[in-house]
Write an enzyme that holds these catalytic residues in place. Sequence first.
Site, PDB file in Angstrom:
ATOM      1  N   ILE A   1       0.832  -1.211   0.000  1.00 29.49           N
ATOM      2  CA  ILE A   1       0.000   0.000   0.000  1.00 29.49           C
ATOM      3  C   ILE A   1       0.866   1.260   0.000  1.00 29.49           C
ATOM      4  O   ILE A   1       0.571   2.232  -0.698  1.00 29.49           O
ATOM      5  CB  ILE A   1      -0.934  -0.024   1.228  1.00 29.49           C
ATOM      6  CG1 ILE A   1      -1.958  -1.168   1.089  1.00 29.49           C
ATOM      7  CG2 ILE A   1      -1.635   1.320   1.423  1.00 29.49           C
ATOM      8  CD1 ILE A   1      -2.743  -1.473   2.370  1.00 29.49           C
TER       9      ILE A   1
ATOM     10  N   ASP B   1      13.295   3.590  10.610  1.00 33.23           N
ATOM     11  CA  ASP B   1      12.512   2.715  11.488  1.00 33.23           C
ATOM     12  C   ASP B   1      11.517   3.631  12.193  1.00 33.23           C
ATOM     13  O   ASP B   1      11.913   4.503  12.976  1.00 33.23           O
ATOM     14  CB  ASP B   1      13.441   2.022  12.501  1.00 33.23           C
ATOM     15  CG  ASP B   1      12.677   1.138  13.477  1.00 33.23           C
ATOM     16  OD1 ASP B   1      11.439   1.227  13.538  1.00 33.23           O
ATOM     17  OD2 ASP B   1      13.333   0.367  14.198  1.00 33.23           O
TER      18      ASP B   1
ATOM     19  N   TYR C   1      -2.831  -6.613  16.959  1.00 33.90           N
ATOM     20  CA  TYR C   1      -3.116  -5.921  15.692  1.00 33.90           C
ATOM     21  C   TYR C   1      -4.451  -5.191  15.798  1.00 33.90           C
ATOM     22  O   TYR C   1      -4.560  -4.004  15.483  1.00 33.90           O
ATOM     23  CB  TYR C   1      -3.136  -6.930  14.529  1.00 33.90           C
ATOM     24  CG  TYR C   1      -3.225  -6.257  13.165  1.00 33.90           C
ATOM     25  CD1 TYR C   1      -2.093  -5.730  12.560  1.00 33.90           C
ATOM     26  CD2 TYR C   1      -4.440  -6.152  12.485  1.00 33.90           C
ATOM     27  CE1 TYR C   1      -2.164  -5.115  11.311  1.00 33.90           C
ATOM     28  CE2 TYR C   1      -4.517  -5.545  11.234  1.00 33.90           C
ATOM     29  CZ  TYR C   1      -3.373  -5.029  10.656  1.00 33.90           C
ATOM     30  OH  TYR C   1      -3.452  -4.410   9.420  1.00 33.90           O
TER      31      TYR C   1
ATOM     32  N   ILE D   1      -5.872  -6.840   1.473  1.00 32.96           N
ATOM     33  CA  ILE D   1      -5.133  -6.505   0.257  1.00 32.96           C
ATOM     34  C   ILE D   1      -4.035  -7.559   0.117  1.00 32.96           C
ATOM     35  O   ILE D   1      -3.351  -7.869   1.107  1.00 32.96           O
ATOM     36  CB  ILE D   1      -4.467  -5.099   0.387  1.00 32.96           C
ATOM     37  CG1 ILE D   1      -5.442  -4.058   0.976  1.00 32.96           C
ATOM     38  CG2 ILE D   1      -3.911  -4.638  -0.944  1.00 32.96           C
ATOM     39  CD1 ILE D   1      -6.680  -3.781   0.196  1.00 32.96           C
TER      40      ILE D   1
ATOM     41  N   PRO E   1       2.603  -8.728   0.917  1.00 29.91           N
ATOM     42  CA  PRO E   1       3.396  -9.638   1.755  1.00 29.91           C
ATOM     43  C   PRO E   1       2.851  -9.752   3.173  1.00 29.91           C
ATOM     44  O   PRO E   1       2.896 -10.822   3.773  1.00 29.91           O
ATOM     45  CB  PRO E   1       4.792  -8.989   1.736  1.00 29.91           C
ATOM     46  CG  PRO E   1       4.845  -8.276   0.421  1.00 29.91           C
ATOM     47  CD  PRO E   1       3.451  -7.773   0.167  1.00 29.91           C
ATOM     48  N   LEU E   2       2.301  -8.650   3.715  1.00 28.18           N
ATOM     49  CA  LEU E   2       1.773  -8.689   5.089  1.00 28.18           C
ATOM     50  C   LEU E   2       0.704  -9.764   5.239  1.00 28.18           C
ATOM     51  O   LEU E   2       0.652 -10.466   6.253  1.00 28.18           O
ATOM     52  CB  LEU E   2       1.213  -7.296   5.445  1.00 28.18           C
ATOM     53  CG  LEU E   2       0.630  -7.072   6.839  1.00 28.18           C
ATOM     54  CD1 LEU E   2       0.970  -5.671   7.342  1.00 28.18           C
ATOM     55  CD2 LEU E   2      -0.880  -7.245   6.822  1.00 28.18           C
TER      56      LEU E   2
END
Length: 270
Positions: A29, A74, A166, A201, A204-205
Amino acid sequence: MVAGKFKLQIRMNRVEGKTAIITGGGSGIGGASSELLAAEGANVVVTDIRGEAAQKTCDTIQQRGGSAISMQQDVTNQDRWGEVVSETLSAFGALDVLVNNAGISGASSVPLEETELDAWQGVMSINLDSVFLGCREAIKAMKGSGGSIINVSSVMGMVGGAPAAYNASKGGVRLLTKSIAVYCGTYGYDIRCNSVHPGYIWTPLVRNAIEFVDEIETEDDLMQMLVEKHPIGRLGTPDDIAKGVLFLASDDSAFMTGSELVIDGGYTAI
Ligand SMILES: NC(=O)c1ccc[n+]([C@@H]2O[C@H](COP(=O)([O-])OP(=O)(O)OC[C@H]3O[C@@H](n4cnc5c(N)ncnc54)[C@H](O)[C@@H]3O)[C@@H](O)[C@H]2O)c1
């Protein structure tokens, strides 16, 4: 223009001249949002903990004639936030848009009852603390001139169903966004702050979560299971979300602050 007819306008300048920082811009994204904002005329600062991934997005933008620089960042490091904003101001003279996008899924095979506090705090740090740090730094830079802050939450900031950390982190992003919108309004800063809530979506996540989902063995099975949760009949694409980010970054959303832009293929309608 003929009365009653609309004139078709191809617009490629919705954020012309604005400068935008996008975190986690090396993938998914964040990558799509960086590319779309640049295509619509923004100077884009692509940051990512993986500096080489941020640079790759930046290379793509530059090859297409867009304006971009990359920085390794980071988002959990508060000193680095100060440097990223100050280097942005040096490079482009202003900060108009911040997209707090970097995040992790926190997917794990450890059941909630056995989850260590460190694991919980690790997710909170990347998904929620970082948004506070980014907003704090952006407000300092934007309060004289105005701007738009866009925080990438999730449908999991609205309903349960993900790992607890999360869910909690994304719910936190949703209300932090409203708090910042009210704060900026109260102090007379011309800064809007809105959250975006994507459905699933295929990035990779999500793909990397496969090892933690019982009874799912292939990527196709995972995708099919997730598609069934979206009435629209497909998963989202990074571009679907980037279009919402562009809208919130642009003056087309000038009357929106403290809002939730849900882009979820109907996930939360069930
Ligand atoms: N993919 C989805 O289904 C989905 C749905 C809802 C919300 N979101 C949210 O969208 C955002 C982007 O997710 P994505 O799906 O594009 O994931 P992604 O894994 O494709 O991209 C995330 C990027 O964030 C970077 N990153 C991770 N930790 C970081 C850190 N500490 N500092 C800086 N960068 C860091 C990664 O290197 C990566 O490039 C996340 O906040 C995620 O929670 C994703």
